[in-house]
Design a protein around this motif. Structure first.
Motif, PDB file in Angstrom:
ATOM      1  N   MET A   1       0.855  -1.170   0.000  1.00 56.04           N
ATOM      2  CA  MET A   1       0.000   0.000   0.000  1.00 56.04           C
ATOM      3  C   MET A   1       0.900   1.232   0.000  1.00 56.04           C
ATOM      4  O   MET A   1       1.835   1.317   0.777  1.00 56.04           O
ATOM      5  CB  MET A   1      -0.881  -0.027   1.253  1.00 56.04           C
ATOM      6  N   ASN A   2       0.611   2.193  -0.863  1.00 55.68           N
ATOM      7  CA  ASN A   2       1.498   3.358  -0.935  1.00 55.68           C
ATOM      8  C   ASN A   2       1.200   4.365   0.167  1.00 55.68           C
ATOM      9  O   ASN A   2       0.165   4.324   0.822  1.00 55.68           O
ATOM     10  CB  ASN A   2       1.442   4.008  -2.329  1.00 55.68           C
ATOM     11  N   HIS A   3       2.134   5.291   0.361  1.00 56.88           N
ATOM     12  CA  HIS A   3       2.036   6.260   1.455  1.00 56.88           C
ATOM     13  C   HIS A   3       0.813   7.162   1.317  1.00 56.88           C
ATOM     14  O   HIS A   3       0.201   7.543   2.309  1.00 56.88           O
ATOM     15  CB  HIS A   3       3.306   7.102   1.539  1.00 56.88           C
ATOM     16  N   GLN A   4       0.461   7.527   0.087  1.00 60.60           N
ATOM     17  CA  GLN A   4      -0.690   8.396  -0.143  1.00 60.60           C
ATOM     18  C   GLN A   4      -1.980   7.718   0.322  1.00 60.60           C
ATOM     19  O   GLN A   4      -2.816   8.341   0.968  1.00 60.60           O
ATOM     20  CB  GLN A   4      -0.771   8.748  -1.637  1.00 60.60           C
ATOM     21  N   LEU A   5      -2.131   6.456   0.003  1.00 66.94           N
ATOM     22  CA  LEU A   5      -3.327   5.721   0.406  1.00 66.94           C
ATOM     23  C   LEU A   5      -3.389   5.562   1.924  1.00 66.94           C
ATOM     24  O   LEU A   5      -4.451   5.712   2.539  1.00 66.94           O
ATOM     25  CB  LEU A   5      -3.358   4.350  -0.285  1.00 66.94           C
ATOM     26  N   SER A   7      -2.179   7.614   4.116  1.00 73.54           N
ATOM     27  CA  SER A   7      -2.546   8.914   4.681  1.00 73.54           C
ATOM     28  C   SER A   7      -4.049   9.132   4.633  1.00 73.54           C
ATOM     29  O   SER A   7      -4.657   9.578   5.612  1.00 73.54           O
ATOM     30  CB  SER A   7      -1.850  10.042   3.917  1.00 73.54           C
ATOM     31  N   TRP A   8      -4.663   8.840   3.492  1.00 73.35           N
ATOM     32  CA  TRP A   8      -6.109   9.039   3.351  1.00 73.35           C
ATOM     33  C   TRP A   8      -6.900   8.079   4.228  1.00 73.35           C
ATOM     34  O   TRP A   8      -7.905   8.456   4.834  1.00 73.35           O
ATOM     35  CB  TRP A   8      -6.535   8.893   1.885  1.00 73.35           C
ATOM     36  N   LEU A   9      -6.441   6.841   4.320  1.00 75.20           N
ATOM     37  CA  LEU A   9      -7.132   5.854   5.149  1.00 75.20           C
ATOM     38  C   LEU A   9      -7.073   6.238   6.628  1.00 75.20           C
ATOM     39  O   LEU A   9      -8.090   6.225   7.319  1.00 75.20           O
ATOM     40  CB  LEU A   9      -6.507   4.462   4.942  1.00 75.20           C
ATOM     41  N   LEU A  10      -5.897   6.602   7.096  1.00 77.48           N
ATOM     42  CA  LEU A  10      -5.740   6.994   8.496  1.00 77.48           C
ATOM     43  C   LEU A  10      -6.554   8.241   8.822  1.00 77.48           C
ATOM     44  O   LEU A  10      -7.179   8.341   9.876  1.00 77.48           O
ATOM     45  CB  LEU A  10      -4.263   7.218   8.823  1.00 77.48           C
ATOM     46  N   MET A  11      -6.575   9.198   7.886  1.00 79.54           N
ATOM     47  CA  MET A  11      -7.354  10.416   8.093  1.00 79.54           C
ATOM     48  C   MET A  11      -8.838  10.092   8.146  1.00 79.54           C
ATOM     49  O   MET A  11      -9.565  10.568   9.030  1.00 79.54           O
ATOM     50  CB  MET A  11      -7.072  11.411   6.966  1.00 79.54           C
ATOM     51  N   ALA A  12      -9.331   9.270   7.246  1.00 83.71           N
ATOM     52  CA  ALA A  12     -10.758   8.937   7.200  1.00 83.71           C
ATOM     53  C   ALA A  12     -11.212   8.213   8.464  1.00 83.71           C
ATOM     54  O   ALA A  12     -12.268   8.532   9.025  1.00 83.71           O
ATOM     55  CB  ALA A  12     -11.048   8.090   5.960  1.00 83.71           C
ATOM     56  N   VAL A  13     -10.427   7.264   8.916  1.00 81.71           N
ATOM     57  CA  VAL A  13     -10.790   6.521  10.123  1.00 81.71           C
ATOM     58  C   VAL A  13     -10.750   7.437  11.345  1.00 81.71           C
ATOM     59  O   VAL A  13     -11.668   7.431  12.175  1.00 81.71           O
ATOM     60  CB  VAL A  13      -9.871   5.294  10.321  1.00 81.71           C
ATOM     61  N   GLY A  14      -9.725   8.264  11.452  1.00 79.66           N
ATOM     62  CA  GLY A  14      -9.602   9.173  12.587  1.00 79.66           C
ATOM     63  C   GLY A  14     -10.730  10.193  12.644  1.00 79.66           C
ATOM     64  O   GLY A  14     -11.321  10.429  13.703  1.00 79.66           O
ATOM     65  N   VAL A  15     -11.060  10.789  11.515  1.00 76.56           N
ATOM     66  CA  VAL A  15     -12.143  11.778  11.473  1.00 76.56           C
ATOM     67  C   VAL A  15     -13.485  11.114  11.766  1.00 76.56           C
ATOM     68  O   VAL A  15     -14.328  11.684  12.467  1.00 76.56           O
ATOM     69  CB  VAL A  15     -12.157  12.509  10.111  1.00 76.56           C
ATOM     70  N   THR A  16     -13.688   9.907  11.269  1.00 80.32           N
ATOM     71  CA  THR A  16     -14.935   9.187  11.550  1.00 80.32           C
ATOM     72  C   THR A  16     -15.093   8.949  13.050  1.00 80.32           C
ATOM     73  O   THR A  16     -16.168   9.164  13.616  1.00 80.32           O
ATOM     74  CB  THR A  16     -14.968   7.842  10.801  1.00 80.32           C
ATOM     75  N   GLY A  17     -14.025   8.534  13.698  1.00 77.97           N
ATOM     76  CA  GLY A  17     -14.072   8.320  15.142  1.00 77.97           C
ATOM     77  C   GLY A  17     -14.382   9.594  15.902  1.00 77.97           C
ATOM     78  O   GLY A  17     -15.211   9.611  16.810  1.00 77.97           O
ATOM     79  N   LEU A  38      -4.090   0.578  13.050  1.00 80.34           N
ATOM     80  CA  LEU A  38      -3.628   1.027  11.729  1.00 80.34           C
ATOM     81  C   LEU A  38      -2.376   1.894  11.859  1.00 80.34           C
ATOM     82  O   LEU A  38      -1.440   1.767  11.062  1.00 80.34           O
ATOM     83  CB  LEU A  38      -4.728   1.815  11.023  1.00 80.34           C
ATOM     84  N   TRP A  39      -2.364   2.783  12.864  1.00 76.95           N
ATOM     85  CA  TRP A  39      -1.182   3.608  13.095  1.00 76.95           C
ATOM     86  C   TRP A  39       0.035   2.756  13.452  1.00 76.95           C
ATOM     87  O   TRP A  39       1.154   3.048  13.027  1.00 76.95           O
ATOM     88  CB  TRP A  39      -1.440   4.633  14.196  1.00 76.95           C
ATOM     89  N   LEU A  40      -0.201   1.704  14.209  1.00 78.13           N
ATOM     90  CA  LEU A  40       0.886   0.792  14.565  1.00 78.13           C
ATOM     91  C   LEU A  40       1.466   0.140  13.310  1.00 78.13           C
ATOM     92  O   LEU A  40       2.688   0.114  13.119  1.00 78.13           O
ATOM     93  CB  LEU A  40       0.381  -0.271  15.546  1.00 78.13           C
ATOM     94  N   ALA A  41       0.589  -0.349  12.444  1.00 81.78           N
ATOM     95  CA  ALA A  41       1.040  -0.964  11.187  1.00 81.78           C
ATOM     96  C   ALA A  41       1.775   0.052  10.316  1.00 81.78           C
ATOM     97  O   ALA A  41       2.806  -0.261   9.711  1.00 81.78           O
ATOM     98  CB  ALA A  41      -0.147  -1.552  10.443  1.00 81.78           C
ATOM     99  N   TYR A  42       1.247   1.265  10.257  1.00 74.41           N
ATOM    100  CA  TYR A  42       1.876   2.326   9.458  1.00 74.41           C
ATOM    101  C   TYR A  42       3.274   2.644   9.984  1.00 74.41           C
ATOM    102  O   TYR A  42       4.228   2.757   9.209  1.00 74.41           O
ATOM    103  CB  TYR A  42       1.003   3.582   9.481  1.00 74.41           C
ATOM    104  N   ALA A  43       3.390   2.784  11.301  1.00 77.61           N
ATOM    105  CA  ALA A  43       4.689   3.111  11.901  1.00 77.61           C
ATOM    106  C   ALA A  43       5.718   2.032  11.620  1.00 77.61           C
ATOM    107  O   ALA A  43       6.876   2.332  11.311  1.00 77.61           O
ATOM    108  CB  ALA A  43       4.528   3.311  13.402  1.00 77.61           C
ATOM    109  N   ILE A  44       5.298   0.776  11.689  1.00 76.58           N
ATOM    110  CA  ILE A  44       6.240  -0.328  11.470  1.00 76.58           C
ATOM    111  C   ILE A  44       6.630  -0.451  10.005  1.00 76.58           C
ATOM    112  O   ILE A  44       7.806  -0.588   9.681  1.00 76.58           O
ATOM    113  CB  ILE A  44       5.649  -1.649  12.015  1.00 76.58           C
TER     114      ILE A  44
END
Length: 86
Positions: A1-5, A7-17, A38-44
């Motif tokens: 999964m690329n970095h752009q995707l 970013s959008w996924l993390l933003m969408a989930v965070g804003v939804t919460g 998701l943030w944990l997976a992204y960081a790793i």
């Protein structure tokens, strides 16, 4: 999964919460807590280790708020006053 995707996924989930929490729904805190996975997976995967610290701190806050929402609140005792017509 690329970095752009990511970013959008993390933003969408965070804003939804946050949106759900703002609507006074306990599910907002649950979504926010799940987002930390998701943030944990992204960081790793991106080797951005600073996100690990924020993941655990945000996770602790979301968990605390979720538990507070799910904990039953004791009934509030109200002082009863009566009006006596003169």
């Amino acid at each position: 999964m690329n970095h752009q995707l990511w970013s959008w996924l993390l933003m969408a989930v965070g804003v939804t919460g946050l949106w759900l929490a703002g609507k006074r729904s306990w599910t907002g805190w649950a979504v926010g807590l799940a987002a930390q996975g998701l943030w944990l997976a992204y960081a790793i995967t991106t080797r951005q280790w600073g996100f690990l610290a924020s993941c655990f701190v945000y996770g602790a806050v979301y968990l605390r708020n979720l538990r507070a929402w799910l904990r039953p609140t004791p009934p509030v005792e109200q002082e009863v006053t009566s009006c006596v017509a003169s």
